[in-house]
Design an enzyme around this catalytic site. Structure first.
Site, PDB file in Angstrom:
ATOM      1  N   ARG A  52      67.872  74.880  32.168  1.00 19.81           N
ATOM      2  CA  ARG A  52      68.952  74.603  33.134  1.00 19.81           C
ATOM      3  C   ARG A  52      69.341  73.129  33.123  1.00 19.81           C
ATOM      4  O   ARG A  52      70.489  72.768  33.331  1.00 19.81           O
ATOM      5  CB  ARG A  52      68.507  74.994  34.549  1.00 19.81           C
ATOM      6  CG  ARG A  52      68.448  76.483  34.767  1.00 19.81           C
ATOM      7  CD  ARG A  52      67.773  76.800  36.063  1.00 19.81           C
ATOM      8  NE  ARG A  52      66.454  76.173  36.130  1.00 19.81           N
ATOM      9  CZ  ARG A  52      65.603  76.319  37.125  1.00 19.81           C
ATOM     10  NH1 ARG A  52      65.925  77.069  38.145  1.00 19.81           N
ATOM     11  NH2 ARG A  52      64.423  75.736  37.107  1.00 19.81           N
ATOM     12  N   LYS A 150      51.611  84.115  26.808  1.00 16.19           N
ATOM     13  CA  LYS A 150      50.815  84.699  27.870  1.00 16.19           C
ATOM     14  C   LYS A 150      51.161  83.997  29.186  1.00 16.19           C
ATOM     15  O   LYS A 150      51.676  82.876  29.131  1.00 16.19           O
ATOM     16  CB  LYS A 150      49.331  84.570  27.567  1.00 16.19           C
ATOM     17  CG  LYS A 150      48.827  83.108  27.572  1.00 16.19           C
ATOM     18  CD  LYS A 150      47.353  83.019  27.646  1.00 16.19           C
ATOM     19  CE  LYS A 150      46.846  83.003  29.054  1.00 16.19           C
ATOM     20  NZ  LYS A 150      46.483  81.678  29.563  1.00 16.19           N
ATOM     21  N   HIS A 180      47.178  81.650  21.836  1.00 19.24           N
ATOM     22  CA  HIS A 180      47.112  80.471  20.959  1.00 19.24           C
ATOM     23  C   HIS A 180      45.737  80.311  20.309  1.00 19.24           C
ATOM     24  O   HIS A 180      45.609  79.621  19.306  1.00 19.24           O
ATOM     25  CB  HIS A 180      47.568  79.199  21.683  1.00 19.24           C
ATOM     26  CG  HIS A 180      46.568  78.595  22.619  1.00 19.24           C
ATOM     27  ND1 HIS A 180      46.387  79.021  23.896  1.00 19.24           N
ATOM     28  CD2 HIS A 180      45.676  77.582  22.454  1.00 19.24           C
ATOM     29  CE1 HIS A 180      45.433  78.303  24.473  1.00 19.24           C
ATOM     30  NE2 HIS A 180      44.992  77.419  23.616  1.00 19.24           N
ATOM     31  N   HIS A 242      41.937  85.101  25.619  1.00 25.72           N
ATOM     32  CA  HIS A 242      41.245  84.311  24.593  1.00 25.72           C
ATOM     33  C   HIS A 242      39.832  84.837  24.306  1.00 25.72           C
ATOM     34  O   HIS A 242      39.441  84.995  23.159  1.00 25.72           O
ATOM     35  CB  HIS A 242      41.144  82.842  25.014  1.00 25.72           C
ATOM     36  CG  HIS A 242      42.466  82.229  25.377  1.00 25.72           C
ATOM     37  ND1 HIS A 242      43.637  82.543  24.722  1.00 25.72           N
ATOM     38  CD2 HIS A 242      42.810  81.307  26.314  1.00 25.72           C
ATOM     39  CE1 HIS A 242      44.640  81.842  25.250  1.00 25.72           C
ATOM     40  NE2 HIS A 242      44.163  81.092  26.221  1.00 25.72           N
ATOM     41  N   LYS A 340      36.102  76.190  34.557  1.00 25.78           N
ATOM     42  CA  LYS A 340      36.709  74.852  34.612  1.00 25.78           C
ATOM     43  C   LYS A 340      35.769  73.921  35.363  1.00 25.78           C
ATOM     44  O   LYS A 340      34.909  74.365  36.127  1.00 25.78           O
ATOM     45  CB  LYS A 340      38.053  74.935  35.319  1.00 25.78           C
ATOM     46  CG  LYS A 340      39.040  75.846  34.588  1.00 25.78           C
ATOM     47  CD  LYS A 340      40.463  75.397  34.749  1.00 25.78           C
ATOM     48  CE  LYS A 340      41.446  76.324  34.061  1.00 25.78           C
ATOM     49  NZ  LYS A 340      41.695  75.995  32.661  1.00 25.78           N
TER      50      LYS A 340
END
Ligand code: NDP
Ligand code: BG6
Length: 493
Positions: A52, A150, A180, A242, A340
């Site tokens: 945009r 994804k 990936h 993954h 994480k």
């Protein structure tokens, strides 16, 4: 001659929808520039960015140059950037507006002369309207193809809605779903290791292997992507795609070849053989965690809920005991974990072999172990028992030694410069431009993975299983350790 120029007499065009977004800036523009530098892009290839945002050509070129310099500046050779920038242009279009299709059509020109690859680097909620615009404007005809990122849905039902909406415009052979991890050099090396050597295959089964661990540990938190992440969590964000792809490549039967169907037929069989996890087994087979306050990457971390500013049941860590119900793997669990704010970044597959059937060395003969490290460095280690050197009065002693294949060390030893570590998207964009979808995820793979993951989510919901807090910078929640303790095993930390 570049790979794409030999395929078609049409002029190739790469349309990067979402060309101003985070993924495009961090990964896609730098990948395209590196492909150009290495001579992989057709001389005629045009790259059109769509978003945009209004950008005049000067501002657009600056944005792309900054993106490329920021990521691969040190690898750029003289002339690469100038050459690449000549290929690119930007068009401002809003996908929520019916003018999107006609606007892009006007930009593309005579379609009969073009082979267009659309990369939808936008929110999945835009896949449907964009595919409808492409179809309505006649921009989807063969040989044009689409790449989608994804996540393909949040569950099986929503993934089917996305897949159906894309299928209205592009048939399966022209739909390229990215994971990936499949573009990573080291992940591709798994196929080479398993099927380019004879020594592993006779032992690659439940008779010789006690269990397998797959770890994808990240030091980073959720950062800027909290809005997205809170809706997904570690199970949907990482494990559904993954980690399950790594399971497939580790567990699949030898394919008859490297064609996309040969590979993907074998992968889907693995996914369909995963033993369902449900409310009855979710406590014994899974662990959920969420990072609390602590330190990660040397920085103070406030904790997930503090970052969000409100309570959350989203897991930032998940561990699962996956079982594959087939002849090769029955009785050999695959323990998967990802999280994480962990203390170190590491992606590895650990194959723990069984002990020898009868040890003539008492307890000294430890079982062999093969560790395939994919990130941050590429390394394969096979731990073997050796005679401890030297003479002892009481006889022979054993010691464990590693047979180690460190790719960096091999280059060092030969005095060669190791090849540049490529961005995973380089391989994937190159394959997509050439129409090769072997390293992309087929619809039945995505759906089989969701079907299994949905069972876990439903089990969590039915049993009210909430994430356990772990201190940021530690190895995850206690329950992840209990998961293996229960089976008399431990994680390879
Ligand atoms: P961003 O939000 O950073 O970028 C989205 C892009 O879409 C921008 O270029 C934006 O530009 C454009 N856009 C948004 N709305 C519209 C609209 N109505 N019409 C036209 N263009 C629009 O997203 P990301 O780059 O982070 O993610 C892109 C895709 O990649 C998503 O599917 C994401 O899930 C996936 N992904 C991202 C990863 C990452 O690390 N970022 C990792 C793995 C997957 P503008 O606002 O100017 O329109
Ligand atoms: C993405 C996830 O798909 O993969 C992120 O959405 C995650 O949450 C990333 O950080 C990890 O990728 P890599 O290549 O850094 O291991």
């Amino acid at each position: 001659m570049s790979p794409t120029s030999s395929r078609s007499s049409r002029r190739p065009v790469f349309v990067l929808v979402g060309g101003t977004g985070d993924l495009a800036v961090r990964m896609l523009w730098p990948s395209l520039a590196m492909l150009d530098q290495d001579g992989f892009l057709d001389d005629q290839l045009r790259v059109i960015s769509v978003a945009r945002q209004q950008l005049d050509h000067k501002a657009f070129v600056k944005m792309v140059s900054d993106a490329i310099n920021g990521r691969v500046g040190k690898d750029l050779e003289a002339g690469t950037l100038e050459r690449f920038l000549k290929r690119i242009s930007h068009v401002s279009l809003d996908a929520s507006n019916d003018q999107w299709g006609p606007g892009l059509k006007a930009e593309l020109g005579d379609l009969s002369q073009l082979e267009v690859t659309y990369f939808l680097s936008v929110s999945p909620s835009l896949f449907k309207p964009i595919c409808e615009h492409l179809a309505a404007a006649g921009l989807n005809a063969e040989p044009n193809r689409v790449i989608i990122e994804k996540p393909i849905g949040r569950d099986l039902a929503s993934s089917k809605v996305i897949n159906d909406s894309v299928a209205h415009a592009f048939d399966e052979t022209r739909t390229f779903r990215i994971d990936h991890y499949l573009g990573k050099e080291t992940v591709q090396n798994l196929i080479a290791l398993r099927f380019g050597n004879i020594i592993f295959e006779p032992l690659w089964n439940a008779q010789a292997i006690d269990h397998i661990q797959i770890t994808v540990a990240e030091t980073v938190g959720v950062g800027e992507r909290l809005g997205y992440y809170d809706e997904y969590g570690a199970l949907r964000d990482m494990l559904q795609n993954h980690l399950l792809q790594l399971v497939c490549l580790t567990a699949m039967e030898p394919p008859s070849g490297l064609s996309s169907d040969a590979l993907r037929n074998e992968k889907v069989k693995v996914l369909k053989s995963l033993k369902p996890i449900d409310a009855a087994t979710v406590h014994s087979h899974t662990a959920r965690g969420q990072y609390g306050p602590g330190f990660a990457e040397g920085e103070k971390v406030a904790g997930y809920e503090a970052e969000k500013g409100s309570p959350s049941n989203t897991e930032t860590y998940v561990a699962v005991k996956a079982e594959i119900a087939n002849w090769r793997w029955a009785g050999t669990p695959f323990y998967l974990r990802t999280g994480k704010c962990l203390p170190s970044r590491a992606t590895e597959i650990m194959i723990q072999f069984k002990p020898v059937p009868h040890s003539i060395f008492g307890g000294e003969a430890q079982p062999n172990r093969l560790v395939i490290r994919l990130q941050p460095d590429e390394d394969i280690k096979l731990t073997l028992m050796n005679k401890a050197p030297g003479l002892t009065a009481e006889g022979m002693h054993l010691q464990a030694l590693d047979l180690s294949l460190s790719l960096a060390a091999v280059f060092d030893a030969n005095g060669e410069k190791p090849p540049r570590r490529r961005i995973a998207y380089e391989r994937l964009i190159l394959d997509a431009l050439g129409g090769n979808n072997a390293q992309f995820v087929r619809r039945d793979e995505v759906e089989a993975a969701w079907e299994w993951v949905d069972g876990i989510i439903e089990g969590w919901q039915k049993t009210g299983m909430k994430p356990q807090i772990y201190q940021a910078g530690t190895f995850g929640p206690l329950s992840a350790y209990t998961l293996l303790d229960r089976d008399g095993r431990s994680w390879n930390d």
